[in-house]
Scaffold this motif. Structure first.
Motif, PDB file in Angstrom:
ATOM      1  N   ARG A 121      44.267  54.263  78.920  1.00 29.88           N
ATOM      2  CA  ARG A 121      43.707  53.310  77.951  1.00 29.88           C
ATOM      3  C   ARG A 121      42.184  53.403  78.009  1.00 29.88           C
ATOM      4  N   SER A 122      41.564  53.243  76.880  1.00 31.29           N
ATOM      5  CA  SER A 122      40.106  53.267  76.860  1.00 31.29           C
ATOM      6  C   SER A 122      39.623  52.486  75.643  1.00 31.29           C
ATOM      7  N   GLY A 123      38.320  52.543  75.423  1.00 33.14           N
ATOM      8  CA  GLY A 123      37.764  51.872  74.261  1.00 33.14           C
ATOM      9  C   GLY A 123      36.322  52.279  74.064  1.00 33.14           C
ATOM     10  N   PRO A 124      35.874  52.391  72.818  1.00 31.11           N
ATOM     11  CA  PRO A 124      34.483  52.737  72.544  1.00 31.11           C
ATOM     12  C   PRO A 124      33.553  51.615  72.993  1.00 31.11           C
ATOM     13  N   GLN A 125      32.460  51.986  73.675  1.00 26.95           N
ATOM     14  CA  GLN A 125      31.543  50.986  74.205  1.00 26.95           C
ATOM     15  C   GLN A 125      30.100  51.371  73.917  1.00 26.95           C
ATOM     16  N   PHE A 126      29.318  50.384  73.512  1.00 24.44           N
ATOM     17  CA  PHE A 126      27.890  50.590  73.293  1.00 24.44           C
ATOM     18  C   PHE A 126      27.167  50.703  74.638  1.00 24.44           C
ATOM     19  N   PHE A 127      26.139  51.539  74.681  1.00 22.42           N
ATOM     20  CA  PHE A 127      25.227  51.553  75.823  1.00 22.42           C
ATOM     21  C   PHE A 127      23.833  51.900  75.328  1.00 22.42           C
ATOM     22  N   VAL A 128      22.838  51.469  76.087  1.00 30.28           N
ATOM     23  CA  VAL A 128      21.440  51.643  75.705  1.00 30.28           C
ATOM     24  C   VAL A 128      20.682  52.201  76.909  1.00 30.28           C
ATOM     25  N   ARG A 129      19.436  52.551  76.682  1.00 34.56           N
ATOM     26  CA  ARG A 129      18.592  53.003  77.788  1.00 34.56           C
ATOM     27  C   ARG A 129      18.223  51.823  78.682  1.00 34.56           C
ATOM     28  N   LYS A 130      18.328  52.024  79.969  1.00 31.79           N
ATOM     29  CA  LYS A 130      17.995  50.974  80.937  1.00 31.79           C
ATOM     30  C   LYS A 130      16.554  50.493  80.736  1.00 31.79           C
ATOM     31  N   ALA A 131      15.662  51.425  80.329  1.00 30.64           N
ATOM     32  CA  ALA A 131      14.248  51.080  80.139  1.00 30.64           C
ATOM     33  C   ALA A 131      14.041  50.051  79.025  1.00 30.64           C
ATOM     34  N   LEU A 216      26.609  47.853  77.375  1.00 36.62           N
ATOM     35  CA  LEU A 216      26.337  46.590  76.685  1.00 36.62           C
ATOM     36  C   LEU A 216      27.654  45.971  76.217  1.00 36.62           C
ATOM     37  N   GLY A 217      27.929  44.779  76.712  1.00 36.91           N
ATOM     38  CA  GLY A 217      29.127  44.080  76.292  1.00 36.91           C
ATOM     39  C   GLY A 217      30.407  44.759  76.732  1.00 36.91           C
ATOM     40  N   ALA A 218      31.459  44.514  75.977  1.00 34.71           N
ATOM     41  CA  ALA A 218      32.789  45.054  76.275  1.00 34.71           C
ATOM     42  C   ALA A 218      33.164  46.099  75.222  1.00 34.71           C
ATOM     43  N   PRO A 219      34.192  46.917  75.497  1.00 33.23           N
ATOM     44  CA  PRO A 219      34.663  47.865  74.481  1.00 33.23           C
ATOM     45  C   PRO A 219      35.004  47.142  73.180  1.00 33.23           C
ATOM     46  N   ILE A 220      34.741  47.792  72.063  1.00 34.81           N
ATOM     47  CA  ILE A 220      34.927  47.133  70.770  1.00 34.81           C
ATOM     48  C   ILE A 220      36.301  47.401  70.167  1.00 34.81           C
ATOM     49  N   ALA A 221      37.135  48.174  70.867  1.00 34.14           N
ATOM     50  CA  ALA A 221      38.497  48.435  70.400  1.00 34.14           C
ATOM     51  C   ALA A 221      39.312  48.959  71.570  1.00 34.14           C
ATOM     52  N   LEU A 222      40.631  48.895  71.456  1.00 34.38           N
ATOM     53  CA  LEU A 222      41.530  49.465  72.458  1.00 34.38           C
ATOM     54  C   LEU A 222      42.092  50.763  71.911  1.00 34.38           C
ATOM     55  N   GLN A 223      42.039  51.791  72.722  1.00 33.59           N
ATOM     56  CA  GLN A 223      42.579  53.085  72.326  1.00 33.59           C
ATOM     57  C   GLN A 223      43.460  53.640  73.434  1.00 33.59           C
TER      58      GLN A 223
END
Length: 276
Positions: A121-131, A216-223
């Protein structure tokens, strides 16, 4: 008499266990059982699922380890065939490969061509630069920003759906990339503000580049991620599902999840066509 009954009981139990262990093998198509080989398509550019070991150039990753364990359980050899993402489904349709085991998302749109034996199971997740952590206090901070993800996945559709639900008149601006590695490159170059990839890959990637990214946050969908098998090959589907369930039962699957930091992404049993 009692000893004889106990002995008969133990023999019966041993036979039952042996039959259960042999069940996946019995479901193999005759041509595969005869050759002892399953041809498997793989694109080794998606760590920790599949990639080339920088030191040896050898295939490695969770999918490779899982494939080797499935092969052992089935009493066959997995012949890995490296290809491109775009060629995997055509190769399956034309019989150049028997299955695809390469971090492929189980999507309903793919069910006409393949049946999926889902193993993760997985899900698409947003991430950003730590800086830029100070700019992104929550997921709402993504509205109006540029977000990149592989255009060949379901991520563009899922990003759009999340944006429509959460950003209203200030939508996320999607930027298509040539893959997850390209998205990370563009993120580091400042060409996009955020990136999206499967949450099963983020812990590994973040471990390779400490203090570079922030989820950032949680996965936006379940796959579901699955082994793609030709629709007509019901026996092979049954064999792989049986072998996967056997690996789950004997603890091998759990050990592989722990090895590749994927414990939160495991399944309790094989799922057939769980994708939506």
């Amino acid at each position: 008499m009692v000893k004889r009954l106990i002995a008969i009981g133990l023999m019966s139990l041993s036979a039952t266990v042996a039959a259960a262990q042999d069940a996946p093998k019995a479901a193999l198509p005759p041509e595969i059982a005869k050759s002892g080989t399953i041809k498997v398509a793989i694109v080794p550019n998606y760590p920790p699922m599949e990639f080339k070991d920088p030191a040896t150039g050898q295939l490695t990753g969770f999918d490779v380890d899982l494939g080797d364990a499935l092969a052992k359980k089935l009493g066959v050899t997995f012949a890995w065939q490296e290809t491109s993402f775009d060629q995997m489904m055509p190769a399956l349709s034309t019989g150049r490969v028997d299955v695809i085991l390469s971090g492929m998302t189980d999507l309903a749109t793919r069910h006409e061509t393949a049946t999926f034996v889902d193993y993760l199971r997985s899900g698409p997740q947003f991430f950003v630069r730590k800086a830029r952590e100070g700019e992104f206090k929550d997921m709402a901070s993504l509205c109006g920003k540029k977000a990149g993800a592989s255009r060949r996945t379901s991520f563009p559709r899922e990003i759009a759906a999340w944006s429509e639900q959460n950003c209203k008149d200030n939508p996320v601006v999607f930027v298509g990339t040539e893959g997850s590695a390209d998205a990370r490159t563009q993120l580091k170059q400042g060409r996009i503000d955020a990136a999206v990839q499967g949450n099963e890959t983020l812990p590994y990637v973040m471990g390779l580049e400490p203090n570079t990214y922030m989820a950032l946050g949680a996965p936006i969908a379940l796959q579901y991620t699955g082994i793609a098998v030709p629709v007509k090959e019901a026996g092979l589907q049954q064999a792989l599902a049986g072998a996967l369930n056997a690996l789950i039962a004997d603890g091998t699957y759990k050990a592989l999840l722990e090895k590749w930091k994927l414990t939160e992404n495991g399944v309790d049993k094989a799922v057939i066509n769980g994708g939506k």
